[in-house]
Write a protein that holds these residues in place. Structure first.
Motif, PDB file in Angstrom:
ATOM      1  N   GLU A   1       0.855  -1.179   0.000  1.00 36.27           N
ATOM      2  CA  GLU A   1       0.000   0.000   0.000  1.00 36.27           C
ATOM      3  C   GLU A   1       0.893   1.233   0.000  1.00 36.27           C
ATOM      4  O   GLU A   1       1.753   1.379   0.872  1.00 36.27           O
ATOM      5  N   ILE A   2       0.707   2.118  -0.980  1.00 35.05           N
ATOM      6  CA  ILE A   2       1.587   3.282  -1.113  1.00 35.05           C
ATOM      7  C   ILE A   2       0.984   4.493  -0.403  1.00 35.05           C
ATOM      8  O   ILE A   2       1.252   4.728   0.763  1.00 35.05           O
TER       9      ILE A   2
ATOM     10  N   ALA B   1       1.215  -1.182  -5.157  1.00 34.83           N
ATOM     11  CA  ALA B   1       2.279  -1.511  -6.104  1.00 34.83           C
ATOM     12  C   ALA B   1       2.900  -2.846  -5.731  1.00 34.83           C
ATOM     13  O   ALA B   1       2.828  -3.298  -4.574  1.00 34.83           O
ATOM     14  N   TYR B   2       3.501  -3.492  -6.724  1.00 28.60           N
ATOM     15  CA  TYR B   2       4.261  -4.722  -6.521  1.00 28.60           C
ATOM     16  C   TYR B   2       5.742  -4.390  -6.374  1.00 28.60           C
ATOM     17  O   TYR B   2       6.258  -3.478  -7.032  1.00 28.60           O
TER      18      TYR B   2
ATOM     19  N   ASN C   1      17.818   7.110 -11.154  1.00 30.36           N
ATOM     20  CA  ASN C   1      16.700   6.211 -11.380  1.00 30.36           C
ATOM     21  C   ASN C   1      15.632   6.937 -12.183  1.00 30.36           C
ATOM     22  O   ASN C   1      15.765   8.121 -12.490  1.00 30.36           O
ATOM     23  N   TYR C   2      14.574   6.209 -12.494  1.00 31.76           N
ATOM     24  CA  TYR C   2      13.427   6.769 -13.205  1.00 31.76           C
ATOM     25  C   TYR C   2      12.201   6.532 -12.345  1.00 31.76           C
ATOM     26  O   TYR C   2      11.826   5.392 -12.068  1.00 31.76           O
ATOM     27  N   GLY C   3      11.560   7.619 -11.871  1.00 26.03           N
ATOM     28  CA  GLY C   3      10.445   7.487 -10.948  1.00 26.03           C
ATOM     29  C   GLY C   3      10.932   7.275  -9.531  1.00 26.03           C
ATOM     30  O   GLY C   3      12.136   7.282  -9.236  1.00 26.03           O
ATOM     31  N   THR C   4       9.974   7.053  -8.614  1.00 26.22           N
ATOM     32  CA  THR C   4      10.309   6.834  -7.196  1.00 26.22           C
ATOM     33  C   THR C   4       9.891   5.444  -6.718  1.00 26.22           C
ATOM     34  O   THR C   4       9.859   5.184  -5.520  1.00 26.22           O
ATOM     35  N   GLU C   5       9.584   4.565  -7.650  1.00 32.97           N
ATOM     36  CA  GLU C   5       9.105   3.220  -7.317  1.00 32.97           C
ATOM     37  C   GLU C   5      10.028   2.516  -6.330  1.00 32.97           C
ATOM     38  O   GLU C   5       9.580   1.895  -5.353  1.00 32.97           O
ATOM     39  N   HIS C   6      11.328   2.621  -6.565  1.00 32.22           N
ATOM     40  CA  HIS C   6      12.313   1.925  -5.738  1.00 32.22           C
ATOM     41  C   HIS C   6      12.330   2.426  -4.292  1.00 32.22           C
ATOM     42  O   HIS C   6      12.636   1.672  -3.363  1.00 32.22           O
ATOM     43  N   ILE C   7      11.992   3.700  -4.100  1.00 37.90           N
ATOM     44  CA  ILE C   7      12.057   4.293  -2.759  1.00 37.90           C
ATOM     45  C   ILE C   7      11.053   3.636  -1.813  1.00 37.90           C
ATOM     46  O   ILE C   7      11.331   3.430  -0.627  1.00 37.90           O
ATOM     47  N   TRP C   8       9.892   3.285  -2.341  1.00 39.96           N
ATOM     48  CA  TRP C   8       8.823   2.772  -1.488  1.00 39.96           C
ATOM     49  C   TRP C   8       9.091   1.349  -0.982  1.00 39.96           C
ATOM     50  O   TRP C   8       8.422   0.883  -0.071  1.00 39.96           O
ATOM     51  N   PHE C   9      10.063   0.689  -1.567  1.00 45.31           N
ATOM     52  CA  PHE C   9      10.433  -0.650  -1.102  1.00 45.31           C
ATOM     53  C   PHE C   9      11.826  -0.642  -0.483  1.00 45.31           C
ATOM     54  O   PHE C   9      12.540  -1.642  -0.511  1.00 45.31           O
ATOM     55  N   SER C  10      12.210   0.510   0.077  1.00 41.88           N
ATOM     56  CA  SER C  10      13.497   0.660   0.749  1.00 41.88           C
ATOM     57  C   SER C  10      13.280   1.384   2.072  1.00 41.88           C
ATOM     58  O   SER C  10      12.159   1.736   2.428  1.00 41.88           O
TER      59      SER C  10
ATOM     60  N   GLU D   1       4.741  10.408 -10.730  1.00 42.94           N
ATOM     61  CA  GLU D   1       5.769  10.515  -9.697  1.00 42.94           C
ATOM     62  C   GLU D   1       6.256   9.140  -9.271  1.00 42.94           C
ATOM     63  O   GLU D   1       7.442   8.949  -8.997  1.00 42.94           O
ATOM     64  N   PHE D   2       5.357   8.158  -9.240  1.00 48.49           N
ATOM     65  CA  PHE D   2       5.732   6.821  -8.801  1.00 48.49           C
ATOM     66  C   PHE D   2       6.508   6.069  -9.881  1.00 48.49           C
ATOM     67  O   PHE D   2       7.627   5.595  -9.662  1.00 48.49           O
ATOM     68  N   TYR D   3       5.925   5.967 -11.086  1.00 52.01           N
ATOM     69  CA  TYR D   3       6.554   5.174 -12.144  1.00 52.01           C
ATOM     70  C   TYR D   3       7.545   5.974 -12.984  1.00 52.01           C
ATOM     71  O   TYR D   3       8.409   5.403 -13.651  1.00 52.01           O
ATOM     72  N   GLY D   4       7.428   7.295 -12.980  1.00 52.08           N
ATOM     73  CA  GLY D   4       8.251   8.144 -13.832  1.00 52.08           C
ATOM     74  C   GLY D   4       7.371   8.907 -14.801  1.00 52.08           C
ATOM     75  O   GLY D   4       6.342   8.398 -15.251  1.00 52.08           O
ATOM     76  N   GLY D   5       7.773  10.121 -15.128  1.00 52.03           N
ATOM     77  CA  GLY D   5       6.945  10.979 -15.968  1.00 52.03           C
ATOM     78  C   GLY D   5       7.220  10.808 -17.450  1.00 52.03           C
ATOM     79  O   GLY D   5       8.064  10.013 -17.866  1.00 52.03           O
ATOM     80  N   ASP D   6       6.487  11.573 -18.248  1.00 50.67           N
ATOM     81  CA  ASP D   6       6.674  11.561 -19.701  1.00 50.67           C
ATOM     82  C   ASP D   6       7.911  12.379 -20.044  1.00 50.67           C
ATOM     83  O   ASP D   6       8.003  13.557 -19.698  1.00 50.67           O
ATOM     84  N   GLU D   7       8.841  11.760 -20.747  1.00 56.45           N
ATOM     85  CA  GLU D   7      10.091  12.410 -21.120  1.00 56.45           C
ATOM     86  C   GLU D   7      10.311  12.277 -22.616  1.00 56.45           C
ATOM     87  O   GLU D   7       9.715  11.423 -23.272  1.00 56.45           O
TER      88      GLU D   7
END
Length: 399
Positions: free
Chosen positions: A244-245, A267-268, A286-295, A307-313
């Motif tokens: 749960e994020i 998220a998984y 990194n790209y996005g903040t996904e990794h932060i939530w599992f650290s 913000e979680f997965y990464g924005g449009d670039e």
């Protein structure tokens, strides 16, 4: 006398501030509307024909809404105020008709609390290109894509069409059929698949309530289908812990003007190989903040899909240590953000290009033929929803 002086000073200040705002909007326009996560409208070049037919005036109005400072904040605050009224007005209606479409201004609900977009037909006049139907835009897109294949015969082309609420009427079950229509007009150079939404239950399970993107379950389902479409010859990554994020309000909340409507993001956790990232030509951690939530790192106080997965670039390059594997070019939009790292784990390098922003961020036009040659890429994946396959911004063929 003092009152006249005060009024004069006020007038000069008003016009002075207005001129400063206008100079920023004209000389340094922003490329992206962050609040609505889309390409920002810019002030057009004036021409006699555009003034006569009214298109210049319409473009200027759209540009004001995006380029004037604080315009996004003002829209957000307006939505916060109006959403309170909408919630109280709609509550009784939704309780009595939970599985019927309910329309109110820009807001459309189904299943009591799911914000949905209006269902399209092939004869719907699209808002992506003026006065053209979805059918006509798909015809143009097929010709455009076929040119790309014809000029790059050494590359393998894959197409992944993502259905969503625009592709099905949940009350009648009638489908748009855009994927089938487009596929019939593509050359044999494409290997195609679609992410199918067959009913509301499937949609609710795989898409957010307040955002137009698929949720963590939908994204993983998409990854598995892409794994098969791309003929990846190694096992798919298996998701770990479901976490749960945070509560968030998605893109549809902004569109519908019901700021404050929230849902929980989940998220998984994935065990991914080591990756290096270069975004718009600049190395990133990194790209996005996904990794932060599992650290154990400090977590952000707010979250959104981008913000979680990464924005449009404009361009994202993801490299792994597997130098011996293939290179893949992904031409997509925001739907690919949530699966980029999963797909990249199976390649030496993945190049993800969003053609809406490529020139703005990279400073040059995109040529698929030159890009494939310069980066020694042998596989190309086009993925997106019906908007992606009708918008001229995403054209890749060369004349």
């Amino acid at each position: 006398m003092p009152r006249k002086i005060i009024n004069t000073i006020f007038i000069f200040l008003f016009f002075g501030i207005s001129c400063v705002y206008m100079s920023f909007a004209l000389l340094s326009p922003k490329d992206k509307n962050e609040y609505e996560n889309r390409k920002a409208d810019k002030f057009p070049i004036i021409s006699w024909n555009s003034v006569i037919d009214g298109s210049f005036q319409d473009s200027v109005e759209k540009a004001f809404n995006d380029q004037i400072p604080f315009a996004e904040d003002m829209k957000k605050n307006y939505n916060l105020i109006s959403s309170a009224f909408k919630d109280s007005f709609l509550k009784k209606q939704l309780e009595e008709n939970p599985f019927r479409y309910f329309d109110y201004n820009n807001l459309r609900l189904f299943g009591s609390d799911h914000i949905v977009f209006w269902t399209l037909t092939l004869d719907t006049i699209s808002d992506t290109d003026e006065n053209l139907t979805v059918r006509e835009l798909l015809d143009k897109k097929a010709k455009n894509l076929n040119v790309a294949v014809k000029k790059n015969r050494d590359a393998d082309f894959y197409l992944y069409f993502i259905e969503k609420d625009t592709d099905i009427d949940f009350e009648t079950g009638e489908k748009l059929g855009a994927y089938e229509y487009l596929k019939d007009r593509l050359s044999k150079g494409y290997k195609c698949a679609k992410y199918e939404i067959s009913d509301y239950e499937t949609f609710r399970e795989n898409f957010y309530l307040t955002d137009h993107h698929w949720n963590h379950k939908g994204a993983y389902k998409g990854y598995l289908e892409l794994h098969k479409l791309l003929d990846i010859d190694e096992p798919a990554i298996v998701p770990g812990e479901e976490k749960e994020i945070l509560e968030f309000s998605g893109s549809k909340v902004k569109f519908a003007g019901v700021e404050g409507k929230k849902e929980m993001m989940y998220a998984y956790d994935y065990d991914l190989p080591r990756m290096d990232f270069v975004i718009n030509g600049i190395p990133k951690e990194n790209y996005g903040t996904e990794h932060i939530w599992f650290s154990d790192a400090e977590k952000p106080e707010t979250i959104s899909y981008s913000e979680f997965y990464g924005g449009d670039e404009g361009e994202i390059i993801i490299s792994t240590d597997a130098w011996y594997k293939d290179r893949l070019l992904i031409l997509g939009e925001s739907f690919d953000n949530s699966v980029l790292k999963l797909i990249a784990s199976h390649y030496s390098e993945v190049y993800a290009v969003d053609l809406r922003y490529y020139k703005a961020y990279m400073g040059k036009d995109f040529s698929i033929s030159e890009y494939l040659k310069e980066n020694n890429i042998g596989k190309v994946l086009l993925m997106g929803n019906v908007d992606y396959f009708t918008m001229s911004d995403f054209n890749i063929g060369e004349e």
